[in-house]
Design an enzyme around this catalytic site. Structure first.
Site, PDB file in Angstrom:
ATOM      1  N   ASP A 110      75.949  41.587 -43.757  1.00 57.94           N
ATOM      2  CA  ASP A 110      76.329  40.834 -44.947  1.00 57.94           C
ATOM      3  C   ASP A 110      77.310  39.731 -44.553  1.00 57.94           C
ATOM      4  O   ASP A 110      78.313  40.012 -43.881  1.00 57.94           O
ATOM      5  CB  ASP A 110      76.979  41.802 -45.944  1.00 57.94           C
ATOM      6  CG  ASP A 110      77.459  41.125 -47.213  1.00 57.94           C
ATOM      7  OD1 ASP A 110      76.935  40.057 -47.534  1.00 57.94           O
ATOM      8  OD2 ASP A 110      78.350  41.680 -47.872  1.00 57.94           O
ATOM      9  N   LEU A 164      60.272  30.861 -52.093  1.00 54.60           N
ATOM     10  CA  LEU A 164      61.042  30.213 -53.146  1.00 54.60           C
ATOM     11  C   LEU A 164      62.227  29.447 -52.582  1.00 54.60           C
ATOM     12  O   LEU A 164      62.810  29.834 -51.568  1.00 54.60           O
ATOM     13  CB  LEU A 164      61.555  31.262 -54.144  1.00 54.60           C
ATOM     14  CG  LEU A 164      60.513  32.039 -54.946  1.00 54.60           C
ATOM     15  CD1 LEU A 164      61.206  33.056 -55.822  1.00 54.60           C
ATOM     16  CD2 LEU A 164      59.670  31.105 -55.791  1.00 54.60           C
TER      17      LEU A 164
END
Length: 431
Positions: free
Chosen positions: A290, A215
């Site tokens: 992160d 995607l």
């Protein structure tokens, strides 16, 4: 509610799947947000305890691993305080590899797994926690690293022998090895994830499979919004805070992504701070691998860690390398009261490892393969099947699907779901 109960209505009708559900042992760790009350960056607040554990769930079909997701669960416990315990689910990584021979509704599968983990009784994690610093054991019959050789030999000579002529091990009570935290009478539940489109995360080289559909950043964001939005509607009360942040983007554009959500209290922003002038150090959490955490580390090395506000943090974050590649990236957050069921886990539903290293090693039997061909998916399946049988006298949970989709045809467009930045994967040598 078993794992089978959670997943069977998300899997194709009549198809048999197997689930590998792995969990690391709960252990004390550093706070995910630096406590402001501590006063300086090197001081710990002993009144705040953080417990961390990881879940790794892999889905198998026709003797191939086809999907996996990793979720980190944190509990923040405020000792000597009336503040409620906080539970946070950080959706770390998720991926498909395109080798499933039937079409999967991956969104339903992910939502079911999140629902299963949300339903786990907090006592499952808090009754047996590895302490950050283990106290010295009281027994004089225990050999430690600091025990002199002569004394260690004397201790061994005094121990009884088992039936095989081997020195028996000393039994150590669990209360000397673990700590126990009381069940949370009041609990705030949070969900956080970072979305960014990438070729693969958990399945190395799987982007080379033409049946794997990747995607774009925009579509990935909308896909995740639908999942989290439904989780809120099904399992949270109507005072829950739900937020979307796209670093560097205008509020009106961010708000456009929220137009089709079912839950009506979505807002532009984040769940970490109420005031944009708050210091980011005391509001932005540190999660594994992160980009937000890496930027905080950069601010610390730059000497600005105590000065940058939350508003400035989000503005400057969009200039980082991870955000300059032309693809939409976002941070989705949920914070509120969980209203779903609470479930006591069944032993067959989960494999809880004894150590963090054991968790990593077992996970590597899947993530350590190469998925440029279906051979990697097949070997990963055999790895886990054999290790469970030989080392744990166990097996994966078998589930027969009960979800009637429009077409159960060979998979052409199974969505890959990629949450955060690249995972370094080392191939496990094949026997």
């Amino acid at each position: 509610m078993t794992l089978e109960d959670c997943l069977k209505n998300s899997l194709p009708l009549g198809e048999e799947f197997e689930i590998f559900n792995l969990q690391s042992p709960p252990r004390e760790t550093s706070p995910i947000v630096f406590p402001e009350a501590a006063g300086n960056i090197n001081k710990k607040n002993e009144n705040i305890k953080t417990v961390k554990t990881q879940h790794f769930v892999a889905l198998c079909h026709s003797q191939k691993v086809v999907f996996a997701v990793e979720i980190v669960v944190y509990f923040t416990i405020y000792l000597n305080s009336s503040a409620p315990t906080e539970r946070l689910l950080f959706v770390s990584k998720a991926d498909t590899n395109g080798y499933c021979s039937v079409k999967l509704n991956v969104g339903r599968i992910v939502r079911s797994i999140i629902a299963f983990i949300l339903a786990i009784d907090p006592n499952h994690y808090l009754q047996k926690v590895k302490p950050g610093v283990r106290k010295l054991l009281a027994s004089d019959h225990i050999i430690r690293r600091t025990t002199p050789v002569r004394k260690a030999l004397k201790i061994l000579s005094e121990r009884k022998l088992d039936r095989y002529g081997i020195n028996s091990k000393v039994h150590i009570p669990e209360n000397e090895l673990y700590v126990k935290y009381p069940a949370a009478t009041e609990l705030i539940t949070q969900i956080s994830l970072f979305t960014r489109a990438e070729p693969q995360y958990l399945f190395s080289d799987s982007s080379k499979n033409p049946n794997k559909h990747i995607l774009s950043g925009d579509k990935l964001l909308l896909w995740w919004l639908r999942i989290i939005d439904q989780v809120i509607v099904e399992s949270f009360d109507d005072t829950t805070e739900a937020t979307l942040q796209i670093p560097g983007e205008e509020k009106r554009i961010i708000a456009n992504y929220l137009r089709r959500t079912k839950y009506k209290n979505w807002t532009v922003g984040d769940i970490f701070s109420k005031d944009p002038q708050d210091i980011a150090l005391y509001r932005i959490p540190l999660f594994p691998d992160d980009p937000k955490g890496r930027f905080l580390e950069h601010l610390a090395s730059d000497g600005r860690i105590h000065k940058v506000t939350v508003s400035t943090f989000w503005t400057e974050l969009q200039a980082r390398q991870e955000f300059r590649l032309g693809s939409t990236v976002s941070v989705i957050g949920v914070s509120g009261r969980y209203t779903g069921i609470t479930n006591v886990l069944q032993p067959q539903d989960i494999v809880v490892t004894m150590s963090k290293n054991e968790f990593k090693n077992l996970k590597n039997y899947i993530t350590g393969e190469e998925y440029d061909t279906s051979e990697g998916a097949e070997e990963a399946y055999m790895n886990i099947r054999d290790i469970l049988k030989n080392n744990y006298a166990s097996q994966m949970v078998k589930i027969t699907g009960n979800f009637k989709s429009q077409v159960n045809a060979p998979q052409q467009n199974t969505n890959t779901i990629n949450v955060i930045n690249t995972l370094s994967i080392h191939r496990k040598p094949r026997a």
